[in-house]
Every structure is written in C-alpha cells, then in structure tokens.
Design a protein around this motif. Sequence first.
Motif, mmCIF file in Angstrom:
data_model
loop_
_atom_site.group_PDB
_atom_site.id
_atom_site.type_symbol
_atom_site.label_atom_id
_atom_site.label_comp_id
_atom_site.label_asym_id
_atom_site.label_seq_id
_atom_site.Cartn_x
_atom_site.Cartn_y
_atom_site.Cartn_z
ATOM 1 N N TYR A 131 70.873 23.584 81.080
ATOM 2 C CA TYR A 131 70.878 24.866 80.386
ATOM 3 C C TYR A 131 69.716 25.729 80.868
ATOM 4 O O TYR A 131 68.769 25.231 81.485
ATOM 5 C CB TYR A 131 70.718 24.658 78.868
ATOM 6 N N LEU A 132 69.763 27.007 80.543
ATOM 7 C CA LEU A 132 68.623 27.899 80.710
ATOM 8 C C LEU A 132 68.794 29.065 79.766
ATOM 9 O O LEU A 132 69.891 29.347 79.303
ATOM 10 C CB LEU A 132 68.467 28.384 82.157
ATOM 11 N N THR A 133 67.686 29.714 79.465
ATOM 12 C CA THR A 133 67.719 30.969 78.729
ATOM 13 C C THR A 133 67.040 32.011 79.595
ATOM 14 O O THR A 133 66.093 31.704 80.325
ATOM 15 C CB THR A 133 66.988 30.863 77.367
ATOM 16 N N CYS A 134 67.552 33.229 79.529
ATOM 17 C CA CYS A 134 66.973 34.304 80.332
ATOM 18 C C CYS A 134 67.344 35.653 79.733
ATOM 19 O O CYS A 134 68.248 35.751 78.903
ATOM 20 C CB CYS A 134 67.448 34.229 81.784
ATOM 21 N N ASP A 185 65.270 47.905 77.419
ATOM 22 C CA ASP A 185 66.502 48.628 77.741
ATOM 23 C C ASP A 185 67.779 47.947 77.259
ATOM 24 O O ASP A 185 68.742 47.812 78.001
ATOM 25 C CB ASP A 185 66.599 48.877 79.245
ATOM 26 N N GLY A 186 67.788 47.486 76.033
ATOM 27 C CA GLY A 186 69.008 46.927 75.473
ATOM 28 C C GLY A 186 69.380 45.550 75.978
ATOM 29 O O GLY A 186 70.487 45.089 75.753
ATOM 30 N N GLU A 187 68.465 44.876 76.672
ATOM 31 C CA GLU A 187 68.769 43.531 77.140
ATOM 32 C C GLU A 187 68.788 42.571 75.953
ATOM 33 O O GLU A 187 68.251 42.857 74.893
ATOM 34 C CB GLU A 187 67.735 43.050 78.162
ATOM 35 N N SER A 188 69.395 41.420 76.194
ATOM 36 C CA SER A 188 69.445 40.386 75.171
ATOM 37 C C SER A 188 69.106 39.050 75.823
ATOM 38 O O SER A 188 68.942 38.963 77.034
ATOM 39 C CB SER A 188 70.840 40.338 74.548
ATOM 40 N N LEU A 189 69.020 38.024 74.996
ATOM 41 C CA LEU A 189 68.763 36.681 75.499
ATOM 42 C C LEU A 189 70.093 36.005 75.804
ATOM 43 O O LEU A 189 70.968 35.941 74.938
ATOM 44 C CB LEU A 189 68.002 35.849 74.457
ATOM 45 N N LEU A 190 70.241 35.523 77.020
ATOM 46 C CA LEU A 190 71.440 34.764 77.396
ATOM 47 C C LEU A 190 71.112 33.288 77.407
ATOM 48 O O LEU A 190 70.011 32.887 77.780
ATOM 49 C CB LEU A 190 71.902 35.136 78.805
ATOM 50 N N VAL A 191 72.082 32.480 77.017
ATOM 51 C CA VAL A 191 72.024 31.041 77.227
ATOM 52 C C VAL A 191 73.088 30.742 78.275
ATOM 53 O O VAL A 191 74.246 31.146 78.131
ATOM 54 C CB VAL A 191 72.283 30.261 75.930
ATOM 55 N N MET A 192 72.666 30.064 79.323
ATOM 56 C CA MET A 192 73.587 29.752 80.421
ATOM 57 C C MET A 192 73.591 28.240 80.630
ATOM 58 O O MET A 192 72.651 27.542 80.261
ATOM 59 C CB MET A 192 73.158 30.486 81.698
ATOM 60 N N ARG A 193 74.684 27.767 81.265
ATOM 61 C CA ARG A 193 74.804 26.323 81.517
ATOM 62 C C ARG A 193 75.418 26.100 82.893
ATOM 63 O O ARG A 193 76.312 26.827 83.324
ATOM 64 C CB ARG A 193 75.670 25.672 80.447
ATOM 65 N N LEU A 194 74.909 25.066 83.542
ATOM 66 C CA LEU A 194 75.452 24.601 84.816
ATOM 67 C C LEU A 194 76.068 23.227 84.564
ATOM 68 O O LEU A 194 75.378 22.320 84.099
ATOM 69 C CB LEU A 194 74.332 24.498 85.858
ATOM 70 N N GLN A 223 68.661 31.661 70.102
ATOM 71 C CA GLN A 223 69.298 32.959 70.301
ATOM 72 C C GLN A 223 69.192 33.822 69.038
ATOM 73 O O GLN A 223 68.957 35.017 69.113
ATOM 74 C CB GLN A 223 70.759 32.790 70.734
ATOM 75 N N LYS A 224 69.339 33.182 67.881
ATOM 76 C CA LYS A 224 69.213 33.910 66.622
ATOM 77 C C LYS A 224 67.797 34.456 66.456
ATOM 78 O O LYS A 224 67.604 35.609 66.070
ATOM 79 C CB LYS A 224 69.571 32.981 65.453
ATOM 80 N N LEU A 225 66.799 33.652 66.784
ATOM 81 C CA LEU A 225 65.410 34.089 66.716
ATOM 82 C C LEU A 225 65.159 35.254 67.679
ATOM 83 O O LEU A 225 64.527 36.249 67.312
ATOM 84 C CB LEU A 225 64.478 32.924 67.046
ATOM 85 N N ALA A 226 65.673 35.145 68.895
ATOM 86 C CA ALA A 226 65.493 36.215 69.882
ATOM 87 C C ALA A 226 66.164 37.506 69.423
ATOM 88 O O ALA A 226 65.620 38.600 69.612
ATOM 89 C CB ALA A 226 66.043 35.782 71.236
ATOM 90 N N SER A 227 67.325 37.391 68.803
ATOM 91 C CA SER A 227 68.024 38.581 68.312
ATOM 92 C C SER A 227 67.202 39.283 67.229
ATOM 93 O O SER A 227 67.179 40.507 67.154
ATOM 94 C CB SER A 227 69.392 38.208 67.752
ATOM 95 N N ALA A 228 66.532 38.490 66.418
ATOM 96 C CA ALA A 228 65.701 39.058 65.354
ATOM 97 C C ALA A 228 64.460 39.745 65.917
ATOM 98 O O ALA A 228 63.873 40.601 65.275
ATOM 99 C CB ALA A 228 65.291 37.961 64.379
#
Length: 145
Positions: A90-93, A134-143, A122-127
Amino acid sequence: MVFRPATADDAADIKALIRLVRINPMDLDWRRFLLASSPDGTLAACAQVKPHADGTLELASLAVRPAWRGRGLARRLVEQLLSQSPRPLYLTCRSGLESFYEKFGFRSLAADELTPYFRRLQKLASAMMGLFRDGESLLVMRLDV
C-alpha cells in the motif's frame, strides 16, 4: 549517487529530510530505509517500507531533497524497494502524485477496499484538508502483483 540501506548514523538526517519536505514524520525507523546519498555523503533521498499492526505493508516516507529533484532518485528508490517487498503493498499520497505511482502498477482504492487502518487515515486527512493544496486529497493506493 550511492543507493544503500540506512544505518543508525542516518537516523537524524532521515528525520530532517522528512520534516523538510513536510510529509508524515511518524514511525521513521532507520532500519527500514533505503537511501540515495551524493558522493560527499549528503542524504539526497530516502524511502521505506513500513509494517502496520494489521499486517499490511506500506511504501512510505519517499522524500527527495529539493536540489536533487528531477534526477530519477524517487523512481530508483521505489524500484529497489518494490523488488524486495511482498505484495500487496500500500501507499498514501497526495492525489497529484497518482500518475507517478501508477507507472509502477499501483492503483487507487475505493472506500470499500480500504483496510481499517487506511480508512481511519483517510478520514483523518479529510478532516484536515488544509494539509493539501489546490483541492488535492489523500489517496490510498495498492500494488497487488
């Protein structure tokens, strides 16, 4: 450029670089880091694969000193860590980095695909949306492969 595992002597430099680029400073165990150092020994870039209590692994703490950006250091660190890491990974970015990680096979996860840890993150980052520009958000990605 020298790519090498971190040593205990690198711990303070890793923390300083993470603070400089303003990414998550939590859980920076030097024993998990791969580094890129300039010929004079200056830390140019770092990254780690960190384990979570639920057994998931996360590609994390990818940081490149501003003066060294655009030279492929992040790509080489990711490639080396991927070559030695089990899947899934996983990663977050920031959402603006999605295309960079897609080149390695990572894909963004929908809310119903998140593990409890990443759902909380992700919930914490949204808060705390002020962390992103510029309207970016936190993504969680998986390989997976």
